[in-house]
Design a protein around this motif. Structure first.
Motif, short mmCIF file in Angstrom:
data_model
loop_
_atom_site.label_atom_id
_atom_site.label_comp_id
_atom_site.label_asym_id
_atom_site.label_seq_id
_atom_site.Cartn_x
_atom_site.Cartn_y
_atom_site.Cartn_z
N MET A 1 6.24 7.54 10.08
CA MET A 1 7.45 6.77 10.41
C MET A 1 7.99 7.16 11.78
SD MET A 1 8.15 4.62 8.22
CE MET A 1 6.94 4.25 6.98
N ASP B 1 8.81 4.86 13.83
CA ASP B 1 9.40 3.65 14.39
C ASP B 1 10.92 3.67 14.47
OD1 ASP B 1 8.47 3.91 11.88
OD2 ASP B 1 8.54 1.80 11.39
N MET B 2 11.54 4.76 14.09
CA MET B 2 12.99 4.74 14.09
C MET B 2 13.57 5.44 15.32
SD MET B 2 13.23 3.25 11.35
CE MET B 2 15.00 3.28 11.32
N THR C 1 2.25 -4.71 -8.60
CA THR C 1 3.27 -5.61 -8.13
C THR C 1 3.07 -6.97 -8.77
OG1 THR C 1 3.30 -4.50 -6.00
CG2 THR C 1 4.28 -6.69 -6.09
N GLY D 1 12.20 6.81 6.08
CA GLY D 1 12.18 6.71 7.53
C GLY D 1 13.53 6.62 8.18
N ARG E 1 16.24 -0.16 4.61
CA ARG E 1 15.74 1.17 4.26
C ARG E 1 16.79 1.94 3.46
NH1 ARG E 1 11.25 2.76 7.71
NH2 ARG E 1 10.92 1.06 9.15
N SER F 1 7.28 -6.33 8.82
CA SER F 1 6.04 -5.60 8.55
C SER F 1 6.33 -4.11 8.35
CB SER F 1 5.03 -5.82 9.66
OG SER F 1 5.59 -5.51 10.91
N GLN F 2 7.33 -3.58 9.07
CA GLN F 2 7.70 -2.18 8.84
C GLN F 2 8.14 -1.96 7.41
OE1 GLN F 2 10.77 -1.17 11.62
NE2 GLN F 2 9.52 -1.58 13.42
N ASN G 1 5.30 -2.30 4.84
CA ASN G 1 4.46 -1.10 4.82
C ASN G 1 5.15 0.04 4.08
OD1 ASN G 1 2.48 -2.33 6.19
ND2 ASN G 1 2.80 -1.28 8.14
N LEU G 2 6.46 0.18 4.31
CA LEU G 2 7.21 1.23 3.63
C LEU G 2 7.13 1.02 2.12
CD1 LEU G 2 9.29 3.55 3.57
CD2 LEU G 2 11.05 1.81 3.65
N LEU H 1 4.86 -0.51 0.41
CA LEU H 1 3.52 -0.21 -0.09
C LEU H 1 3.29 1.30 -0.15
CD1 LEU H 1 1.50 -2.94 1.82
CD2 LEU H 1 2.03 -2.87 -0.60
N ASP H 2 3.74 2.03 0.87
CA ASP H 2 3.63 3.49 0.87
C ASP H 2 4.31 4.09 -0.35
OD1 ASP H 2 2.20 3.96 3.13
OD2 ASP H 2 3.95 3.98 4.45
N GLN I 1 5.17 2.71 -3.11
CA GLN I 1 4.54 2.34 -4.37
C GLN I 1 3.39 3.28 -4.69
OE1 GLN I 1 2.64 -1.60 -4.64
NE2 GLN I 1 3.50 -1.67 -6.68
N GLU I 2 2.58 3.56 -3.67
CA GLU I 2 1.46 4.46 -3.91
C GLU I 2 1.93 5.85 -4.26
OE1 GLU I 2 -1.19 4.44 -0.58
OE2 GLU I 2 -1.68 2.33 -0.98
N HIS J 1 0.17 -11.02 0.48
CA HIS J 1 -0.15 -9.69 1.01
C HIS J 1 0.15 -8.56 0.03
CE1 HIS J 1 -1.02 -6.81 4.11
NE2 HIS J 1 0.09 -6.18 3.81
N VAL J 2 1.27 -8.67 -0.70
CA VAL J 2 1.69 -7.50 -1.49
C VAL J 2 1.35 -7.59 -2.96
CG1 VAL J 2 3.58 -6.95 0.06
CG2 VAL J 2 4.00 -8.41 -1.90
N ALA K 1 1.46 -8.87 13.29
CA ALA K 1 2.33 -8.44 12.19
C ALA K 1 2.46 -9.49 11.10
CB ALA K 1 3.71 -8.07 12.72
N ARG L 1 -4.44 -3.47 4.00
CA ARG L 1 -3.21 -3.42 3.22
C ARG L 1 -2.00 -3.05 4.06
NH1 ARG L 1 -1.40 -4.67 -1.53
NH2 ARG L 1 -0.33 -3.18 -2.87
N ARG L 2 -2.18 -2.14 5.03
CA ARG L 2 -1.07 -1.81 5.91
C ARG L 2 -1.03 -2.81 7.06
NH1 ARG L 2 -0.40 0.44 2.35
NH2 ARG L 2 0.04 2.58 1.78
N LEU L 3 0.16 -3.38 7.28
CA LEU L 3 0.29 -4.34 8.36
C LEU L 3 0.46 -3.60 9.68
CD1 LEU L 3 2.93 -6.60 6.67
CD2 LEU L 3 0.64 -7.32 7.25
N THR M 1 2.45 -2.82 12.82
CA THR M 1 3.89 -2.99 13.03
C THR M 1 4.22 -2.87 14.50
OG1 THR M 1 4.34 -0.65 12.80
CG2 THR M 1 4.45 -1.97 10.80
#
Lengths: 300, 322, 326
Positions: A1, A3-4, B43, B140, B160, B189-190, B193-194, B196-197, B199-200, B218-219, C256, C264-266, C268
């Motif tokens: 992360m 991106d912040m 999902t 994040g 977030r 997209s950020q 991705n978060l 999906l992260d 969830q895993e 996608h999800v 994106a 699976r990961r886009l 960004t």
């Protein structure tokens, strides 16, 4: 992360909440003038013991109805002249300011507390309770407010305390309606729902989640009803139903002096002027508060 | 075989509107007979247009409202009002609008800690704070954000914060009500991705509600397509997107614009508008707009059935693709 | 000769924290019969630039431009009343929220007739007839009945059709549609987009489509201008843009898209769009750009020639999008 990073580094430069508030408030020039006037008046009232040349109730029998200093016959002993009983007008006005502000404060606190509580209950309550509360408020609102206050004081007996209670009761429905409307508006918002999903119970929802978001219009209403309270107390005092002589309350001063209006203009004009300036400054300030706090009027 | 995080059987929610002194009482069938289950780490996407009942479904599953009929279980416990209190920490929600879903008068820290404050009142404040900071790092956010107010944040960051608040009780199921529709593409997209992260990492089950088919594609693992309060098609993502069987799904896929100017497709044009949920047609709810509707569709309602890839249609599309 | 020609348009807003440049040196050209899409995220100034050209911004905004002509007329020097004559008749706008763009107190028929009365010399009967025609043109079923309906009695899609009817009432040469379908459902969006492009084709209008949806752009536009933080960063025909974006921002934006995702990961774009208080020096995209170097962070990038998509970048990309996204 990663991106912040940029976003965070720059956030503090944004003007803070207080600065933003001040910016909107100060855009309204009248509000700023009102605020300064009000501040000076409060200061004068607080320092009455130091500034006032005489006691508010001491009678100078040899100097009744003495005109203000700039008129013929005036003297610096009594800068704003004396009333029919020979009491110093300036001192009475200064001490009277204390009463007026005290009354305003107490009335607003009582009316706002009761009103906000009832409004919250009405906003969250089942429909029947809501209806009961709101119809009751409608009944109170349907009376001319001063008349209702008069009736209440007549029942309770004339005194400053009872006058304050009566005025609080009369002003309360405005708070109830305002709070209820704001609560109903906020209640369906997502943040309230997520508090409920988090398990928040009713009291928490009412006081911690919803109430802080409803405060802006209530603060404005408080400022405006502060001046209302002062006016109403003065009116009750004028009608002999409020503060009792020799209390140096502005309305009572007006009432006591009204027979001398032709002979001595200052005994009536000066308390009237004091009321006018105070109410005007508070109303101006309330306008500015609304500009600054009401998000609906906020421009981007 | 693991136990599903949530199973729902014939969930329905009807609202009564009107019914005053002078108006006739009307029933809004916001949701009818929805059945599904979600396994841990999976999902389920619920797709549909406005008024299809997907938000009502979210309110039922997050224990805000009671269903008028049907039942559901969360982690094996029935979702009836007696159990709501104990189930609250198992299911949380993230809303669409990142501006409305955070209390503007509270600091970020206390927003994230709020569920802990309510559910674990005996937890010491320091522990609460350290847990909140841990959560902030996970989604994040930076530690210095802890004392800020939400109005200082952009939409993506607010989302977030909302995710951090939803996850602090370590729920098993997260209901995502259009979590990225209000966000800009580069932020979307950020956040995806978060999600999906997370969830895993936490074996979360997602109930992902969306109208955006490209995001769903996608999800999602499984997809339920809803129309006017009813599920009309249910199946795995590959099945529903690859070989849609209900005409509505076909039309929906065809109407979704694709970011490829070279692909010129023959769009299936749906006639007319969504009927009002007050006045749902007899028979198949989609019949008035369907290009294949027969007399039977207008009188009799097709059932969804229990098949792995099921469509509530008498004349489902065969193997043809959109 | 272009229908709308804007050179070096800048818009500054006076705000609490000082002046904020919402649009910075944007050029827009639209030919008659062309569909131009202006794409960008929130805060990219895409709506503001059009509102500025139409003179519809509040007084806090300062608009400057080297050239601002519509159909040969210089819009900068027009008096407000002359400008009003152009806008509404020759240029029409529709907005995102059909519900709030219509006045809830009047029937839609009345509002359409009002638009006609403003700009055309028609008598009552002719206005009524024209209103019916317009309602039919935009595909509203049972138009006689719908003319007497209030906006709240119609659905969002129907209201947007009414807005379009009002916009085309006077036969405009240019239609500006600001996120016309964002508030609508997918199936309704498809209907409205078909309607818009159909009307545009039949009347040979210019159409400016302001949107954030790449799918809508790909399916309707002829040419695309990409805006970022008040800059126009790229301007290309639609096919070329989607195939070979030249600006790194466009490339990253396309990558994106969930539907272009390969795993699976886009991919960004890190960070957020710069706001009023954190505008970087040099290229505005440099803090988020994967290719940025010191030159990007210190020097304003030039505008590349048309064959490089007019990309506002020091190092425009050459290769097709798919490879750049990796």
């Amino acid at each position: 992360m990663t991106d912040m990073t940029e976003a965070a580094a720059t956030a503090p430069k944004r003007p803070g909440r207080l600065a933003e508030f001040w910016q909107y408030f100060s855009e309204n020039r009248g509000a700023v003038i009102g605020m300064w006037t009000f501040g000076i008046l409060v200061l004068l009232a607080l320092l009455a013991d130091v500034i006032a040349p005489h006691s508010a109730t001491e009678q100078f029998r040899e100097a009744t109805l003495q005109p203000p200093v700039w008129q013929e016959g005036g003297s610096w002993t009594f800068p704003l002249g004396t009333d029919p009983l020979g009491r110093d007008m300036l001192s009475r006005l200064l001490y009277g300011a204390r009463f007026s502000f005290f009354v305003g404060m107490v009335v607003v606190v009582i009316a706002a507390t009761g009103g906000i509580l009832l409004g919250l209950v009405a906003g969250f309550a089942p429909k029947w309770l809501d209806t009961v509360i709101m119809r009751l408020m409608d009944i109170i609102l349907s009376f001319p407010s001063l008349l209702l206050a008069l009736v209440l004081v007549a029942i309770l007996g004339p005194s400053l305390l009872n006058a304050m209670i009566a005025i609080s009761v009369v002003l309360q429905p405005h708070y109830v309606r305002l709070t209820r409307a704001a609560v109903i508006n906020e209640r369906t918002r997502d943040y309230v729902v997520s508090a409920r999903v988090a398990g928040a119970k009713l009291p928490r929802l009412m006081f911690i989640t919803v109430l802080p978001n409803c405060l802006a219009p209530i603060i404005v209403q408080a400022a405006l009803s502060f001046s209302n309270a002062i006016l109403d107390v003065a009116a009750l005092g004028f009608l002999g139903m409020g503060a009792q002589p020799p209390t140096p309350e502005w309305g009572t001063m007006l009432a006591e002096a009204r027979e001398f209006i032709l002979r001595a203009w200052w005994v009536v004009t000066l308390p009237g002027l004091a009321i006018l300036i105070t109410v005007l400054s508070i109303n101006l300030m309330g306008d500015g508060l609304r500009d600054a706090l009401d998000p609906k009027l906020k421009r981007s | 075989m693991t136990q599903p995080v949530v199973t729902a059987r014939n969930l329905s929610r009807h609202y009564e509107s009107g019914g005053g002194m002078f108006s006739q009482r009307q029933v809004v069938r916001a949701l009818s007979e929805a059945s599904f289950s979600i396994d841990p780490g999976k999902t389920l996407a619920v797709v549909g247009e406005s008024g299809c009942g997907k938000s009502t479904l979210a309110r039922l599953i997050t224990l805000i409202e009671e269903p008028t009929a049907g039942e559901f279980t969360i982690c094996g416990t029935p979702g009836v009002p007696e159990n709501w209190d104990s189930l609250r920490s198992q299911v949380q929600i993230v809303f669409q609008d990142p501006y409305g879903s955070l209390n503007l008068r509270h600091r970020v820290g206390s927003i994230i800690e709020e569920p802990l404050k309510i559910k674990r009142p005996d937890m010491p404040a320091a522990e609460r704070a350290s847990k909140a900071r841990e959560m902030m790092e996970m989604v994040g956010l930076r530690p210095e954000h802890y004392d800020r107010f939400p109005h200082m944040f952009s939409g993506g960051q607010r989302q977030r914060i909302a995710i951090a608040r939803a996850l602090i009780l370590e729920p098993k199921l997260l209901v995502l009500d259009e979590p990225v529709s209000a966000l800009d593409l580069s932020i979307q997209s950020q956040v995806l991705n978060l999600l999906l992260d997370l969830q895993e990492r936490m074996e979360l089950a997602y109930l992902f509600i969306s109208h955006d088919l490209s995001v769903v594609r996608h999800v999602a693992d499984d997809v339920v397509v809803m129309y006017l309060g009813r599920p009309v098609e249910r199946g795995s993502k590959e099945a529903v997107f690859g070989a849609p069987r209900h005409p509505y799904t076909v039309a929906l896929l065809s109407a979704t614009p694709s970011a490829d100017p070279t692909r010129h497709r023959n769009r299936i044009k749906l006639e007319g508008e969504l009927p009002s949920p007050l006045d749902i047609p007899a028979g198949c709810p989609f019949a008035p707009r369907c290009w294949k509707a027969q007399d039977r569709c207008r009188t009799e309602r097709p059932e969804l059935g229990d098949a792995a890839h099921a469509a509530a249609c008498f004349y489902p599309e065969g193997t043809e693709t959109a | 000769m272009a229908l709308l020609n804007i050179r070096n348009l800048s818009v500054d807003f006076a705000t609490g924290g000082g002046s904020f440049r919402a649009v910075d040196g944007v050029d827009v050209t639209v030919e008659a019969g062309e569909v131009l899409a202006i794409v960008g995220e929130s805060g990219s100034g895409k709506s503001v630039s059009m509102l500025a050209a139409m003179g519809l911004l509040p007084w806090t905004a300062t608009v400057t431009a080297d050239e601002l002509t519509f159909d040969g007329k210089d819009l900068r020097n027009l008096s407000p009343s002359a400008r009003r004559k152009v806008i509404g008749r020759d240029v029409a706008m529709i907005f995102q929220e059909p519900m709030s763009s219509l006045n809830p107190c009047f029937t839609v028929g009345f509002q359409i007739r009002e638009a006609l009365a403003q700009h055309l010399n028609l008598d009552r009967a002719a206005r009524k007839k024209r209103a019916l025609e317009l309602m039919e043109m935009v595909g509203i079923p049972a138009p006689e009945k719908r003319l007497n309906a209030f906006p709240h009695q119609l659905s969002g899609g129907m209201n947007q059709r009414v807005m379009i009817a009002m916009a085309i009432a006077c036969g405009p040469k240019l239609l500006i549609a600001d996120e016309p379908t964002t508030a609508l459902d997918v199936t309704i969006q498809a209907q409205i987009l078909d309607l818009l492009t159909g009307l545009q084709r039949d009347a040979g209008m210019g159409l400016i489509l302001i949107t954030h949806d790449m799918g809508v752009v790909a399916e309707t536009a002829h040419r695309v201008a990409v805006q970022y933080a008040g800059w126009k960063v790229e301007d290309q025909p639609v096919k070329d843009l989607f195939q070979t974006p030249h600006h790194p921002y466009t490339a990253a934006l396309l990558a994106a898209l969930p539907e272009r995702a390969t795993e699976r990961r886009l991919p960004t774009i890190p960070g957020v769009v710069p706001g009023q208080f954190d505008r970087p020096q040099g290229c505005l995209f440099s803090p988020r750009c994967a290719f940025a170097d010191d030159r990007c962070r210190s020097t304003l990038p030039p505008v590349q020639p048309p064959e490089l998509g007019r990309a506002r970048c020091h190092y425009p990309l050459m290769a097709p999008a798919t490879e750049e996204a990796q």
